[in-house]
Design a protein around this motif. Structure first.
Motif, mmCIF file in Angstrom:
data_model
loop_
_atom_site.group_PDB
_atom_site.id
_atom_site.type_symbol
_atom_site.label_atom_id
_atom_site.label_comp_id
_atom_site.label_asym_id
_atom_site.label_seq_id
_atom_site.Cartn_x
_atom_site.Cartn_y
_atom_site.Cartn_z
ATOM 1 N N ALA A 96 23.130 -4.487 42.371
ATOM 2 C CA ALA A 96 22.502 -5.702 42.900
ATOM 3 C C ALA A 96 21.378 -5.385 43.881
ATOM 4 O O ALA A 96 20.745 -6.301 44.400
ATOM 5 C CB ALA A 96 23.548 -6.574 43.584
ATOM 6 N N GLY A 97 21.140 -4.109 44.147
ATOM 7 C CA GLY A 97 20.055 -3.716 45.040
ATOM 8 C C GLY A 97 20.490 -3.400 46.448
ATOM 9 O O GLY A 97 19.646 -3.091 47.307
ATOM 10 N N ALA A 98 21.786 -3.464 46.737
ATOM 11 C CA ALA A 98 22.262 -3.214 48.098
ATOM 12 C C ALA A 98 22.241 -1.724 48.426
ATOM 13 O O ALA A 98 22.361 -0.868 47.538
ATOM 14 C CB ALA A 98 23.686 -3.741 48.270
ATOM 15 N N THR A 99 22.110 -1.440 49.701
ATOM 16 C CA THR A 99 22.250 -0.077 50.209
ATOM 17 C C THR A 99 23.593 0.017 50.919
ATOM 18 O O THR A 99 23.866 -0.761 51.836
ATOM 19 C CB THR A 99 21.121 0.262 51.199
ATOM 20 N N ILE A 100 24.428 0.937 50.476
ATOM 21 C CA ILE A 100 25.718 1.140 51.123
ATOM 22 C C ILE A 100 25.477 2.030 52.341
ATOM 23 O O ILE A 100 25.084 3.182 52.206
ATOM 24 C CB ILE A 100 26.737 1.792 50.169
ATOM 25 N N VAL A 101 25.708 1.479 53.528
ATOM 26 C CA VAL A 101 25.396 2.212 54.757
ATOM 27 C C VAL A 101 26.640 2.801 55.412
ATOM 28 O O VAL A 101 26.528 3.576 56.371
ATOM 29 C CB VAL A 101 24.658 1.315 55.764
ATOM 30 N N ALA A 102 27.821 2.448 54.906
ATOM 31 C CA ALA A 102 29.061 3.018 55.447
ATOM 32 C C ALA A 102 30.178 2.764 54.455
ATOM 33 O O ALA A 102 30.190 1.732 53.763
ATOM 34 C CB ALA A 102 29.413 2.403 56.796
ATOM 35 N N GLN A 103 31.094 3.716 54.381
ATOM 36 C CA GLN A 103 32.273 3.539 53.541
ATOM 37 C C GLN A 103 33.460 4.173 54.262
ATOM 38 O O GLN A 103 33.487 5.383 54.499
ATOM 39 C CB GLN A 103 32.079 4.170 52.162
ATOM 40 N N GLU A 104 34.423 3.329 54.632
ATOM 41 C CA GLU A 104 35.553 3.782 55.430
ATOM 42 C C GLU A 104 36.847 3.230 54.864
ATOM 43 O O GLU A 104 36.850 2.351 54.001
ATOM 44 C CB GLU A 104 35.394 3.347 56.891
ATOM 45 N N ALA A 105 37.967 3.744 55.380
ATOM 46 C CA ALA A 105 39.283 3.254 54.981
ATOM 47 C C ALA A 105 40.157 3.140 56.218
ATOM 48 O O ALA A 105 40.159 4.028 57.080
ATOM 49 C CB ALA A 105 39.916 4.198 53.972
ATOM 50 N N LEU A 106 40.869 2.051 56.331
ATOM 51 C CA LEU A 106 41.835 1.912 57.408
ATOM 52 C C LEU A 106 43.022 2.832 57.125
ATOM 53 O O LEU A 106 43.429 2.998 55.972
ATOM 54 C CB LEU A 106 42.326 0.475 57.523
ATOM 55 N N THR A 107 43.579 3.409 58.159
ATOM 56 C CA THR A 107 44.775 4.225 57.993
ATOM 57 C C THR A 107 46.015 3.348 58.121
ATOM 58 O O THR A 107 45.931 2.171 58.492
ATOM 59 C CB THR A 107 44.835 5.338 59.056
ATOM 60 N N GLU A 108 47.170 3.921 57.827
ATOM 61 C CA GLU A 108 48.422 3.175 57.974
ATOM 62 C C GLU A 108 48.656 2.770 59.426
ATOM 63 O O GLU A 108 49.380 1.805 59.695
ATOM 64 C CB GLU A 108 49.590 4.009 57.459
ATOM 65 N N SER A 109 48.058 3.498 60.363
ATOM 66 C CA SER A 109 48.229 3.161 61.777
ATOM 67 C C SER A 109 47.671 1.776 62.100
ATOM 68 O O SER A 109 48.063 1.163 63.096
ATOM 69 C CB SER A 109 47.538 4.212 62.663
ATOM 70 N N TRP A 110 46.752 1.287 61.279
ATOM 71 C CA TRP A 110 46.172 -0.038 61.518
ATOM 72 C C TRP A 110 47.178 -1.147 61.237
ATOM 73 O O TRP A 110 47.143 -2.214 61.857
ATOM 74 C CB TRP A 110 44.935 -0.238 60.648
ATOM 75 N N THR A 111 48.106 -0.911 60.302
ATOM 76 C CA THR A 111 49.018 -1.973 59.870
ATOM 77 C C THR A 111 50.491 -1.678 60.134
ATOM 78 O O THR A 111 51.313 -2.597 60.072
ATOM 79 C CB THR A 111 48.856 -2.221 58.359
ATOM 80 N N ALA A 112 50.859 -0.431 60.426
ATOM 81 C CA ALA A 112 52.269 -0.069 60.559
ATOM 82 C C ALA A 112 52.928 -0.770 61.750
ATOM 83 O O ALA A 112 52.364 -0.821 62.847
ATOM 84 C CB ALA A 112 52.412 1.441 60.708
ATOM 85 N N ALA A 113 54.121 -1.298 61.531
ATOM 86 C CA ALA A 113 54.832 -1.994 62.604
ATOM 87 C C ALA A 113 55.163 -1.055 63.755
ATOM 88 O O ALA A 113 55.107 -1.442 64.930
ATOM 89 C CB ALA A 113 56.113 -2.622 62.050
ATOM 90 N N ASP A 114 55.505 0.198 63.443
ATOM 91 C CA ASP A 114 55.899 1.123 64.511
ATOM 92 C C ASP A 114 54.717 1.687 65.288
ATOM 93 O O ASP A 114 54.897 2.479 66.210
ATOM 94 C CB ASP A 114 56.763 2.269 63.957
ATOM 95 N N GLU A 115 53.502 1.275 64.915
ATOM 96 C CA GLU A 115 52.307 1.675 65.666
ATOM 97 C C GLU A 115 51.747 0.509 66.476
ATOM 98 O O GLU A 115 50.647 0.591 67.015
ATOM 99 C CB GLU A 115 51.225 2.193 64.704
ATOM 100 N N ALA A 116 52.507 -0.574 66.556
ATOM 101 C CA ALA A 116 52.019 -1.780 67.237
ATOM 102 C C ALA A 116 51.714 -1.510 68.711
ATOM 103 O O ALA A 116 50.712 -2.009 69.249
ATOM 104 C CB ALA A 116 53.032 -2.908 67.104
ATOM 105 N N THR A 117 52.558 -0.724 69.369
ATOM 106 C CA THR A 117 52.338 -0.439 70.796
ATOM 107 C C THR A 117 51.045 0.330 70.998
ATOM 108 O O THR A 117 50.264 0.055 71.924
ATOM 109 C CB THR A 117 53.520 0.352 71.370
ATOM 110 N N MET A 118 50.797 1.296 70.121
ATOM 111 C CA MET A 118 49.563 2.071 70.217
ATOM 112 C C MET A 118 48.353 1.154 70.035
ATOM 113 O O MET A 118 47.369 1.239 70.775
ATOM 114 C CB MET A 118 49.555 3.184 69.166
ATOM 115 N N ARG A 119 48.431 0.263 69.062
ATOM 116 C CA ARG A 119 47.308 -0.646 68.819
ATOM 117 C C ARG A 119 47.081 -1.571 70.013
ATOM 118 O O ARG A 119 45.943 -1.863 70.383
ATOM 119 C CB ARG A 119 47.542 -1.455 67.547
#
Length: 344
Positions: free
Chosen positions: A109-132
Motif C-alpha cells: 500500500a506504499g507504507a514504510t515500516i519504521v518499527a517492528q516489535e513484540a510484547l513479551t509475556e511480562s506485559w500480560t502475565a498475572a505474576d508480573e503485575a507487581t513489576m508492571r
C-alpha cells in the motif's frame, strides 16, 4: 415349579415365529423389501453425488476468488498509505507467520515500516503485575506532563500507562525535526526494553503515523484471573488497555487478528465502548481477504474514520473509498449544522 411342557411350548413358539419370518421374507415380502432398499440406496447415492458436485463447485469458486483477490489485492491497496509510516507490534506471540503477510500488505500500500516489535509475556502475565505496577509508577508523572491534560491521571490503570509509554516510544517526533524521533521516545523505548516488556525485531527508525497491533487470537486462553489482580491489568485485559491508549494518543491505531472467538483481543476491543470509539479492528487475517483490508483500515483511520471490519454480524466488510469517506464526513457536518440551527 415350572413344568417342562412350558419350556417345550416356548421353544416351539420361537421356532414357529422364525419359520414364519423366513417364509414371509422369502415369499410375499421379499420383493417389496428389496425394492424399498434398492430405492433408498439409489436415493442416497444420488444425494451423495449431488453433494460431491456442490462441494467441488464451492471449492473451485473459492479457489477462483482467492486467485482474483491475490491478483487484485495490490491494486486495491496500491497508494493507500503512500508516504505513511507504520509501526507493527505483535501483542501476543502471533509470530512472523502472521505479522509477515500483514507487513507485506502495508508495504504494497506504499507504507514504510519504521518499527517492528513484540510484547513479551511480562506485559500480560498475572505474576508480573507487581513489576508492571512499579514500572508504570515510575513513568506516570513524566508521561502525564508530556501528554494532553487528562490523558493520564492518578486513576489511570497500569496497562494504559504502559500503553502510553509504548505509543510515545513509537510515535513521538522531535519538535525541531518531525522526521526524527524525540529524545523522550528513545528514552521510553530503552526503558521498555530494559524491563523486558518488549522484544525488538526492527528498532524504531522514525516516528510512526499509525500503529498496527497484531494478534494471533490466543489472548483469550489466559486461565482464571487471580483474585488479587484486576482482570483489566493482565492477559487480554492489559492489551485492551494498550489499544485504547494508543488510539487516544495517535488517532490511528488498528488491531488485527483472525476470525473472532470469545475472549480474543478483537472481540474484547469491540466489546469495550470507550476503546472501540478510537480503535479500528480487522478480523479474518488468516485469509487473504482479511489481510488486504488491514492497510485500508489504517488509511481510513488516518483519514479520521474508525470502524470494525470483518464478516461478523455488525462489522463492515470493506472500508469506504477516500472520496466516499469525505462525502460521509460532509454529510455528517451538514447534519450537525442543521441540528445546531434547529436548536437555536
Amino acid at each position: 415349579m415350572i413344568d417342562f411342557r412350558y419350556h417345550l411350548v416356548s421353544l416351539i413358539s420361537v421356532f414357529l415365529a422364525l419359520a414364519i419370518g423366513i417364509i414371509l421374507g422369502a415369499g410375499p415380502l421379499q420383493g417389496a423389501l428389496g425394492d424399498q432398499l434398492t430405492d433408498q440406496v439409489g436415493t442416497l447415492r444420488a444425494e451423495r453425488n449431488a453433494l460431491r458436485d456442490e462441494l467441488n463447485q464451492a471449492e473451485a469458486t473459492a479457489t477462483e476468488q482467492r486467485r482474483f483477490i491475490d491478483a487484485a489485492g495490490d491494486q486495491l491497496v496500491a497508494g493507500a498509505l503512500t508516504d505513511k509510516r507504520v509501526a507493527v507490534v505483535d501483542v501476543d506471540g502471533a509470530g512472523d507467520g502472521v505479522t509477515g503477510p500483514l507487513v507485506e500488505q502495508l508495504e504494497a500500500a506504499g507504507a514504510t515500516i519504521v518499527a517492528q516489535e513484540a510484547l513479551t509475556e511480562s506485559w500480560t502475565a498475572a505474576d508480573e503485575a507487581t513489576m508492571r505496577d512499579t514500572v508504570a509508577g515510575g513513568l506516570r508523572e513524566g508521561l502525564a506532563d508530556g501528554l494532553e491534560e487528562g490523558t493520564i491521571g492518578d486513576e489511570t490503570g497500569t496497562s494504559a500507562v504502559l500503553g502510553a509509554a509504548l505509543t510515545l516510544a513509537l510515535t513521538d517526533a522531535d519538535p525541531v525535526d518531525p522526521a526524527l524521533r524525540s529524545t523522550e521516545a528513545a528514552d521510553l523505548q530503552q526503558q521498555l526494553e530494559r524491563f523486558g516488556l518488549v522484544d525488538v525485531e526492527m528498532a524504531p527508525e522514525a516516528p510512526a503515523d499509525a500503529i498496527l497491533l497484531v494478534s494471533g487470537g490466543e489472548t483469550g486462553a489466559q486461565g482464571e484471573s487471580p483474585d488479587d489482580v484486576d482482570p483489566a491489568e493482565w492477559g487480554v485485559g492489559s492489551l485492551v488497555g494498550l489499544a485504547g491508549m494508543a488510539g487516544d494518543i495517535t488517532g490511528a491505531t488498528v488491531v488485527a487478528g483472525p476470525t473472532t472467538a470469545d475472549g480474543d483481543l478483537v472481540s474484547e476491543v469491540r466489546a469495550d465502548d470507550d476503546v472501540v470509539s478510537v480503535v479500528s479492528t480487522v478480523s479474518g487475517t488468516e485469509q487473504l481477504t482479511g489481510r488486504v483490508v488491514v492497510p485500508l483500515a489504517v488509511a481510513a483511520q488516518l483519514g479520521g474514520t474508525v470502524d470494525q471490519y470483518g464478516f461478523e454480524e455488525g462489522a463492515t466488510v470493506l472500508p469506504a473509498k477516500p472520496e466516499e469517506q469525505d462525502a460521509q464526513s460532509d454529510d455528517a457536518s451538514a447534519d450537525g449544522q442543521e441540528t445546531t440551527g434547529d436548536e437555536q
